[in-house]
Scaffold this motif. Structure first.
Motif, PDB file in Angstrom:
ATOM      1  N   ASP A  25     -93.943 -27.633 -77.412  1.00  0.00           N
ATOM      2  CA  ASP A  25     -93.450 -28.408 -78.720  1.00  0.00           C
ATOM      3  C   ASP A  25     -94.610 -28.042 -79.740  1.00  0.00           C
ATOM      4  OD1 ASP A  25     -90.885 -29.297 -77.743  1.00  0.00           O
ATOM      5  OD2 ASP A  25     -92.078 -30.724 -76.316  1.00  0.00           O
ATOM      6  N   ILE A  75     -93.972 -34.322 -76.714  1.00  0.00           N
ATOM      7  CA  ILE A  75     -92.758 -35.136 -77.080  1.00  0.00           C
ATOM      8  C   ILE A  75     -92.654 -36.429 -76.075  1.00  0.00           C
ATOM      9  CG2 ILE A  75     -90.375 -35.541 -77.262  1.00  0.00           C
ATOM     10  CD1 ILE A  75     -91.504 -33.752 -79.627  1.00  0.00           C
ATOM     11  N   ARG A  77     -90.698 -39.430 -76.827  1.00  0.00           N
ATOM     12  CA  ARG A  77     -89.451 -40.063 -77.116  1.00  0.00           C
ATOM     13  C   ARG A  77     -88.775 -39.590 -78.108  1.00  0.00           C
ATOM     14  NH1 ARG A  77     -87.350 -45.673 -78.625  1.00  0.00           N
ATOM     15  NH2 ARG A  77     -89.526 -45.976 -79.656  1.00  0.00           N
ATOM     16  N   TYR A  78     -87.274 -39.467 -77.979  1.00  0.00           N
ATOM     17  CA  TYR A  78     -86.347 -39.055 -79.055  1.00  0.00           C
ATOM     18  C   TYR A  78     -85.935 -40.284 -79.442  1.00  0.00           C
ATOM     19  CZ  TYR A  78     -87.032 -33.977 -78.434  1.00  0.00           C
ATOM     20  OH  TYR A  78     -87.490 -32.915 -78.414  1.00  0.00           O
ATOM     21  N   TYR A  79     -85.482 -40.816 -80.597  1.00  0.00           N
ATOM     22  CA  TYR A  79     -84.735 -42.046 -80.793  1.00  0.00           C
ATOM     23  C   TYR A  79     -84.102 -41.794 -82.285  1.00  0.00           C
ATOM     24  CZ  TYR A  79     -88.669 -43.313 -84.048  1.00  0.00           C
ATOM     25  OH  TYR A  79     -89.699 -43.177 -85.105  1.00  0.00           O
ATOM     26  N   LYS A  85     -82.735 -39.177 -87.391  1.00  0.00           N
ATOM     27  CA  LYS A  85     -83.297 -38.609 -86.243  1.00  0.00           C
ATOM     28  C   LYS A  85     -84.984 -38.550 -86.374  1.00  0.00           C
ATOM     29  CE  LYS A  85     -79.252 -35.657 -85.478  1.00  0.00           C
ATOM     30  NZ  LYS A  85     -78.780 -34.294 -85.264  1.00  0.00           N
ATOM     31  N   ARG A  86     -85.434 -39.376 -85.234  1.00  0.00           N
ATOM     32  CA  ARG A  86     -86.761 -39.519 -85.128  1.00  0.00           C
ATOM     33  C   ARG A  86     -87.334 -39.070 -83.957  1.00  0.00           C
ATOM     34  NH1 ARG A  86     -85.517 -39.702 -89.784  1.00  0.00           N
ATOM     35  NH2 ARG A  86     -85.574 -41.224 -91.019  1.00  0.00           N
ATOM     36  N   VAL A  87     -88.636 -38.646 -83.819  1.00  0.00           N
ATOM     37  CA  VAL A  87     -89.406 -38.498 -82.504  1.00  0.00           C
ATOM     38  C   VAL A  87     -90.498 -39.088 -82.480  1.00  0.00           C
ATOM     39  CG1 VAL A  87     -90.266 -36.295 -83.551  1.00  0.00           C
ATOM     40  CG2 VAL A  87     -89.934 -36.446 -81.036  1.00  0.00           C
ATOM     41  N   GLU A  88     -90.993 -39.386 -81.083  1.00  0.00           N
ATOM     42  CA  GLU A  88     -92.417 -40.011 -81.011  1.00  0.00           C
ATOM     43  C   GLU A  88     -93.247 -38.938 -80.307  1.00  0.00           C
ATOM     44  OE1 GLU A  88     -94.881 -43.568 -78.835  1.00  0.00           O
ATOM     45  OE2 GLU A  88     -92.587 -43.812 -78.881  1.00  0.00           O
ATOM     46  N   ARG A 100     -87.358 -35.414 -86.284  1.00  0.00           N
ATOM     47  CA  ARG A 100     -87.182 -34.385 -85.377  1.00  0.00           C
ATOM     48  C   ARG A 100     -87.428 -33.135 -85.960  1.00  0.00           C
ATOM     49  NH1 ARG A 100     -82.196 -36.275 -81.652  1.00  0.00           N
ATOM     50  NH2 ARG A 100     -82.967 -38.476 -81.172  1.00  0.00           N
ATOM     51  N   LYS A 101     -86.880 -32.931 -87.164  1.00  0.00           N
ATOM     52  CA  LYS A 101     -87.114 -31.374 -87.798  1.00  0.00           C
ATOM     53  C   LYS A 101     -88.745 -31.161 -88.007  1.00  0.00           C
ATOM     54  CE  LYS A 101     -85.990 -32.614 -92.426  1.00  0.00           C
ATOM     55  NZ  LYS A 101     -85.267 -32.663 -93.483  1.00  0.00           N
TER      56      LYS A 101
END
Length: 107
Positions: A25, A75, A77-79, A85-88, A100-101
């Motif tokens: 990623d 990555i 976690r996705y939430y 849309k967010r990502v940790e 996320r993008k």
């Protein structure tokens, strides 16, 4: 260590991290990444409202960083919902939140 010094050290480590191998990623470009989810929400609001001074101030104070393209991340976690849309993610042992993008799987 003062907050601004610590933030500068973290940002330098992140921005000079080596670009990894295929199938990792990676960041896709100029998006903010923040240490807490609500800081990310504030940064996105600053962008939407055109509050560049506030946006830059948060970057300078180390609450958030500006991502560059090609940083290898893991990555965690996705939430969020369809609208938010967010990502940790983790990079060099530090965890951040972003949209996320800002993260893409390389092929």
């Amino acid at each position: 260590m003062k907050t601004s010094t610590a933030a500068a050290a973290i940002a330098t480590a992140l921005l000079t991290a080596p670009v990894g191998s295929a199938l990792a990623d990676k960041t896709t470009g100029e998006f903010p990444a923040c240490g807490k989810p609500f800081w990310l929400e504030a940064m996105l609001e600053f962008q939407d409202n055109g509050s560049t001074q506030r946006y830059d101030r948060w970057i300078n104070h180390g609450k958030c960083i500006q991502l560059r393209e090609g940083l290898e991340v893991e990555i965690v976690r996705y939430y969020g919902d369809a609208k938010s849309k967010r990502v940790e993610f983790e990079i060099n042992g530090y965890r951040f939140f972003t949209v996320r993008k800002a993260i893409a799987r390389s092929l």
